[in-house]
Design an enzyme around this catalytic site. Sequence first.
Site, PDB file in Angstrom:
ATOM      1  N   HIS A 266      22.820   6.774  76.996  1.00  0.00           N
ATOM      2  CA  HIS A 266      22.163   7.968  77.542  1.00  0.00           C
ATOM      3  C   HIS A 266      22.271   9.138  76.552  1.00  0.00           C
ATOM      4  CE1 HIS A 266      20.928  10.642  80.975  1.00  0.00           C
ATOM      5  NE2 HIS A 266      21.565  11.539  80.231  1.00  0.00           N
ATOM      6  N   GLU A 267      23.493   9.412  76.115  1.00  0.00           N
ATOM      7  CA  GLU A 267      23.680  10.552  75.203  1.00  0.00           C
ATOM      8  C   GLU A 267      23.016  10.280  73.853  1.00  0.00           C
ATOM      9  OE1 GLU A 267      24.577  13.277  76.511  1.00  0.00           O
ATOM     10  OE2 GLU A 267      25.276  12.365  78.372  1.00  0.00           O
ATOM     11  N   HIS A 270      19.512  11.507  74.062  1.00  0.00           N
ATOM     12  CA  HIS A 270      19.421  12.962  73.859  1.00  0.00           C
ATOM     13  C   HIS A 270      19.557  13.280  72.359  1.00  0.00           C
ATOM     14  CE1 HIS A 270      19.336  14.424  77.960  1.00  0.00           C
ATOM     15  NE2 HIS A 270      20.456  13.833  78.295  1.00  0.00           N
ATOM     16  N   GLU A 296      15.663  14.738  79.201  1.00  0.00           N
ATOM     17  CA  GLU A 296      16.149  13.670  80.070  1.00  0.00           C
ATOM     18  C   GLU A 296      15.228  12.446  79.992  1.00  0.00           C
ATOM     19  OE1 GLU A 296      19.069  14.033  81.237  1.00  0.00           O
ATOM     20  OE2 GLU A 296      19.318  12.601  82.878  1.00  0.00           O
TER      21      GLU A 296
HETATM   22 MG    MG Z   1      21.281  13.806  80.429  1.00  0.00          MG
END
Ligand code: MG
Length: 505
Positions: A266-267, A270, A296
């Site tokens: 997830h990170e 980003h 996101e």
């Molecule tokens: Mg996030």
Amino acid sequence: MSFTNKKIIKILEHYKTIWALNYAAGLAQWDLNTYMPPDGAPARGEAMAKLSTLCQKLFLDRKFMALIEKAGEEKKLSDAEKGVARTLKKDLRNYQKLPPEFLEEFERVTSEAHVAWRESKQSSDFSRFAPFLERIVDLNRRKADYLGYEGHPYDALINEFEEGWTTKDLDDFFSGFRSGLKEILDQVLSRPGYSPSAPLAEMPYNRAAMERVNREILDYLRVDPRRLRLDASPHPFTQGLTNRDVRITTWYAAKDFGASVSSTIHEFGHALYEAQVGDALQFTPIGGGRSLGLHESQSRFWENMVGRSRAFAEKFMKSFQGLSTEIDEYLEKEGVEGVHRYFNLVKPGLIRVEADEVTYHFHVILRFYLEKSLLEGTAKVRDLPEIWNQSMERFLGVAPKNDAEGVLQDIHWSMGAMGYFPTYSIGTFLSAMWREAMEEEFGDLDEFLLREEAVERIQKWLREKVHRHGAAYTLKDLVKRSIGKDFSTEPMLKYLRKKYLANDF
Ligand code: MG
């Protein structure tokens, strides 16, 4: 993208000092959340407050303000130049409209509220946090009044996190997918082979081994260690300083290794956005992502579309087996299917951050309606726990046993943020639009991910369509120009139907 307009170039020269302050504050923020000894906190808070006051002063410089005001009138600006003018104008409006006394009060109340929330959550006692939340609701109402709005006061708040979105957009968005999503959920849960149990989630893992797996994952994702670093923190986050220095964190618990895997991916999503913004945009106000929904959409794309794919489970099967003897024995028996099922289990639960792809958005819908009602005054802070628990029962059929796993679970309100939650759903729904557009080029994504060059080509696609533009466009404008479509919930519902109704994990 580059800058040729003389006024914009002048603006950017002045802005560079503001950029440097933000850079220093970003680094201090990263350090605070990773390596700072706890007793350093009060001084860090002091320093950060001073940096932000200084930043405001630089913004409210008479010459700079005049330049920003006039920039919009310039003819023939490039898209990047328009982006600079638009974002700075928005920032300036905030500084002009929110009185310094109000900002200070906001800062004071929220730093106290944050401590109260932590204690309140620890003892699962809402009454400790309630008076602070009342003040935070009041502050947000006043903030909306200062900033101004046409329809609903919530418009002013959402606009801070997702530029150009209104309460009506959000009402349409949530009510547009709610019943479709509920149908999918009901069908998954009533499938004959459905089982809510996930043995892997209960198995302890070796932390050092998990750290190695996370490094392998970043290798697979083609991360250049000279530009990105990975650390650990209780709440994983990404801090982009420039496109050549991005930091992410992940977290480790005693069991449930999938949570560490999905946080890392997830990170990374980003981070990749920040790392692939064009060089020409560095040191400018559009040099990183600003739309929370767009950001996101990147993290969720990698987390869900790549990290929960069968190809990923296959690729990392051996590595996961090294996490503990218990996990090894289980996977020896269950094979890749065991991992794939564990990563994709749909199970109504109480905690938003642990929710699966199908149930996740019900957590967000609840928060959106509560925030709106609090702001309107149709819901009272003291009644929140009861409303919360009843709604969870109605939406997902589960009831919190205490407030820690109910109304007190999230940090956002304690930090004063209202209007933030919807961007989680906006971004997640957008990730399916990217997937659909990619499939026009690559064919079925699950098949494509089995190919050696998949990660590289997906990254290139995202750089071209999304990342290189930084924050030049708003979410809706970027989607329109890069894939020629209006924001829509259909691709996500289609993806979920295909994945969860056709597959028997
Ligand atoms: Mg996030």
